[in-house]
Design a protein around this motif. Structure first.
Motif, short mmCIF file in Angstrom:
data_model
loop_
_atom_site.label_atom_id
_atom_site.label_comp_id
_atom_site.label_asym_id
_atom_site.label_seq_id
_atom_site.Cartn_x
_atom_site.Cartn_y
_atom_site.Cartn_z
N PRO A 119 0.85 -1.18 0.00
CA PRO A 119 0.00 0.00 0.00
C PRO A 119 0.90 1.24 0.00
CG PRO A 119 -0.09 -1.13 2.12
CD PRO A 119 0.83 -1.91 1.27
N ASP A 120 0.51 2.29 -0.73
CA ASP A 120 1.37 3.48 -0.80
C ASP A 120 0.62 4.73 -0.38
OD1 ASP A 120 -0.31 3.98 -2.89
OD2 ASP A 120 1.20 3.68 -4.47
N GLY A 121 -0.41 4.60 0.46
CA GLY A 121 -1.14 5.77 0.93
C GLY A 121 -2.44 5.97 0.18
N GLU A 122 -2.36 6.18 -1.14
CA GLU A 122 -3.59 6.39 -1.90
C GLU A 122 -4.06 5.11 -2.57
OE1 GLU A 122 -2.86 9.66 -4.58
OE2 GLU A 122 -1.77 10.67 -2.98
N GLY A 123 -3.17 4.24 -2.85
CA GLY A 123 -3.54 2.99 -3.54
C GLY A 123 -2.47 1.97 -3.28
N PHE A 124 -1.98 1.37 -4.35
CA PHE A 124 -1.00 0.28 -4.20
C PHE A 124 0.09 0.42 -5.25
CE2 PHE A 124 -5.17 -1.07 -2.88
CZ PHE A 124 -4.93 -1.52 -1.60
N THR A 125 1.26 -0.09 -4.91
CA THR A 125 2.36 -0.13 -5.86
C THR A 125 2.86 -1.58 -5.97
OG1 THR A 125 3.06 2.12 -5.39
CG2 THR A 125 4.71 0.65 -6.37
N ALA A 126 3.05 -2.02 -7.21
CA ALA A 126 3.69 -3.31 -7.45
C ALA A 126 5.09 -3.04 -7.96
CB ALA A 126 2.89 -4.12 -8.47
N THR A 133 8.18 -4.18 -9.96
CA THR A 133 8.42 -5.16 -11.01
C THR A 133 9.77 -4.86 -11.67
OG1 THR A 133 7.67 -4.07 -13.05
CG2 THR A 133 5.95 -4.83 -11.53
N PRO A 134 10.34 -5.85 -12.38
CA PRO A 134 11.60 -5.62 -13.10
C PRO A 134 11.47 -4.51 -14.14
CG PRO A 134 11.06 -7.97 -13.04
CD PRO A 134 9.87 -7.24 -12.51
N ALA A 135 10.23 -4.21 -14.56
CA ALA A 135 10.02 -3.14 -15.54
C ALA A 135 9.68 -1.82 -14.86
CB ALA A 135 8.91 -3.54 -16.51
N GLY A 136 9.89 -1.75 -13.54
CA GLY A 136 9.61 -0.52 -12.81
C GLY A 136 8.33 -0.65 -11.99
N PRO A 137 8.07 0.34 -11.09
CA PRO A 137 6.87 0.26 -10.26
C PRO A 137 5.61 0.50 -11.08
CG PRO A 137 8.04 2.33 -9.88
CD PRO A 137 8.88 1.53 -10.83
N ILE A 138 4.52 -0.19 -10.72
CA ILE A 138 3.23 0.01 -11.38
C ILE A 138 2.23 0.36 -10.27
CG2 ILE A 138 1.36 -1.08 -12.68
CD1 ILE A 138 3.44 -2.80 -14.08
N ARG A 139 1.52 1.51 -10.46
CA ARG A 139 0.60 2.00 -9.42
C ARG A 139 -0.84 1.72 -9.83
NH1 ARG A 139 -0.53 6.45 -7.44
NH2 ARG A 139 -0.95 5.29 -5.54
N ALA A 140 -1.69 1.52 -8.83
CA ALA A 140 -3.11 1.30 -9.10
C ALA A 140 -3.91 1.65 -7.84
CB ALA A 140 -3.38 -0.15 -9.48
N THR A 141 -5.18 2.01 -8.04
CA THR A 141 -6.04 2.29 -6.88
C THR A 141 -6.65 1.00 -6.34
OG1 THR A 141 -7.86 2.72 -8.40
CG2 THR A 141 -6.61 4.63 -7.60
N LYS A 142 -6.72 -0.01 -7.17
CA LYS A 142 -7.19 -1.32 -6.71
C LYS A 142 -6.18 -2.37 -7.12
CE LYS A 142 -12.12 -0.89 -6.45
NZ LYS A 142 -13.41 -1.11 -7.09
N LEU A 143 -6.11 -3.44 -6.33
CA LEU A 143 -5.16 -4.49 -6.63
C LEU A 143 -5.78 -5.85 -6.31
CD1 LEU A 143 -1.39 -4.42 -5.94
CD2 LEU A 143 -2.70 -6.42 -5.23
N VAL A 144 -5.70 -6.76 -7.25
CA VAL A 144 -6.24 -8.12 -7.05
C VAL A 144 -5.08 -9.10 -7.15
CG1 VAL A 144 -7.86 -9.87 -7.87
CG2 VAL A 144 -8.42 -7.43 -8.11
N LEU A 145 -4.86 -9.86 -6.08
CA LEU A 145 -3.88 -10.95 -6.14
C LEU A 145 -4.55 -12.18 -6.72
CD1 LEU A 145 -1.96 -10.84 -2.73
CD2 LEU A 145 -1.34 -9.79 -4.92
N ALA A 146 -4.02 -12.64 -7.85
CA ALA A 146 -4.55 -13.85 -8.47
C ALA A 146 -3.36 -14.63 -9.01
CB ALA A 146 -5.52 -13.49 -9.60
N ALA A 147 -2.39 -14.87 -8.12
CA ALA A 147 -1.09 -15.39 -8.53
C ALA A 147 -0.93 -16.88 -8.22
CB ALA A 147 0.02 -14.59 -7.87
#
Lengths: 100, 237
Positions: free
Chosen positions: B53-60, B62-76
């Protein structure tokens, strides 16, 4: 198309009779079904189940699976790995085999 | 099953008009095509190494750099637990190995998909399966394949004429009771986790009902029983 190279020992070979697509064929004891089919002049021994292409024995050593034939009623036998026996019934395999 | 000769041990069967089968490779291809037609970006170059979590949403990350989103679904799948803690998500799960064998192409023989015996449109027959607790090992075993083959031939003896051309194994993604877990984080309500087996069988529910529930931020009554709280009960001795 295929013929057997001359045997330098000139030994008289023992033979068996098999049925190849309905006709009797004399085969030398110890030969494989694939060799007998090629010596009998068959230009293909099966058709591919997906494409219908005509196929014939290729590697002659059990690797390529191109030589599948129906032997004594059992489909998808590798003809290059089966040795002929007296009375054996050998048929070309047309497309995908039937289970019954 | 017209045309099928059953073995003497078969005394009955169950039929369900809702059962069917899908080719998982084609289904996956169709889901990807549909998802990208709706504007989704598929990023196979950016596997999530960590999520937070990064305060407003979420950060993933990744090797290609951080990816931000307001929602995040783990389906791994089996990678889910390693990512879940940082998001306050609970995903109790285990791996179960299943082995499958496939035959050469044969003339149409099995007219309906059955449990453990089904013929594909190409003519190959899929035979399954095993349920093995062996950790994360995906090897096939001769014993497992022998069990599958013996069972198939016991039910349909004519299958003995079909040549097996390949065998493989996979790991089912299972919760403790075998049913899916759909979980929304209490600490970070924009974070969700989904685990299930099978994602192929449940693909329609996930693509429609579950996706809409996550967008609407409230699960429908039908999905509520699948929250992980169902495991918060005393264990019988």
């Amino acid at each position: 198309m295929f013929h057997r190279p001359p045997d330098p020992t000139r030994r008289e070979a023992e033979t068996v009779t098999v049925t190849l697509d309905g006709r009797p064929v004399r085969a030398r004891t110890g030969d494989t079904v694939a060799a007998v089919a090629l010596l009998a002049g068959l230009d293909h021994t099966r058709t591919n189940p997906a494409t219908g292409e005509r196929r014939a024995p290729y590697c002659m050593m059990g690797t390529c699976f191109e030589c599948l034939m129906v032997i004594d009623g059992e489909p998808s036998r590798q003809a290059c790995l089966v040795t002929v026996r007296e009375g054996m019934v050998i048929e070309r395999q047309h497309g995908a085999p039937r289970l019954r | 099953m017209p045309g099928v000769r059953f073995g003497p041990d078969v005394t009955g069967a169950a039929f369900c008009p809702h059962d069917g089968c899908a080719n998982p490779l084609r289904l996956l291809r169709a889901l990807h095509a549909a998802m990208q037609r709706h504007g989704a970006a598929y990023r196979p170059d950016a596997p999530a190494r960590a999520v937070r979590p990064d305060g407003e949403g979420f950060t993933a990350d990744t090797p290609a750099g951080p990816i931000r989103a307001t929602k995040l679904v783990l389906a791994a799948g089996h990678g889910t637990p390693a990512l879940a803690d940082a998001l306050g998500l609970r995903v109790p799960m285990r791996a179960e190995r299943g082995q499958i064998m496939v035959t050469e192409r044969v003339q149409p023989y099995v007219p309906l998909p059955a449990n453990g015996i089904r013929q594909t449109a190409d003519g190959t027959i899929l035979l399954g399966t095993t349920h093995e607790d062996v950790g994360m090992i995906t090897d096939t075993t001769l014993a497992g394949e022998a069990t599958i083959a013996a069972n198939a031939v016991r039910i349909m003896p004519d299958l003995a004429r079909a040549r097996v051309v390949r065998a493989w194994a996979g790991l089912r993604v299972l919760s403790p009771d075998g049913f899916p877990v759909y979980h929304q984080s209490e600490r970070f309500p924009g974070a969700y986790a989904t685990i299930c087996h099978s994602g192929v069988t449940l693909a329609a529910v996930h693509a429609n009902d579950l996706a809409e529930a996550i967008l609407a931020e409230r699960p429908p009554d039908t999905l509520r029983p699948f929250a992980p709280e169902r495991f918060d009960v005393p264990q019988a001795a």
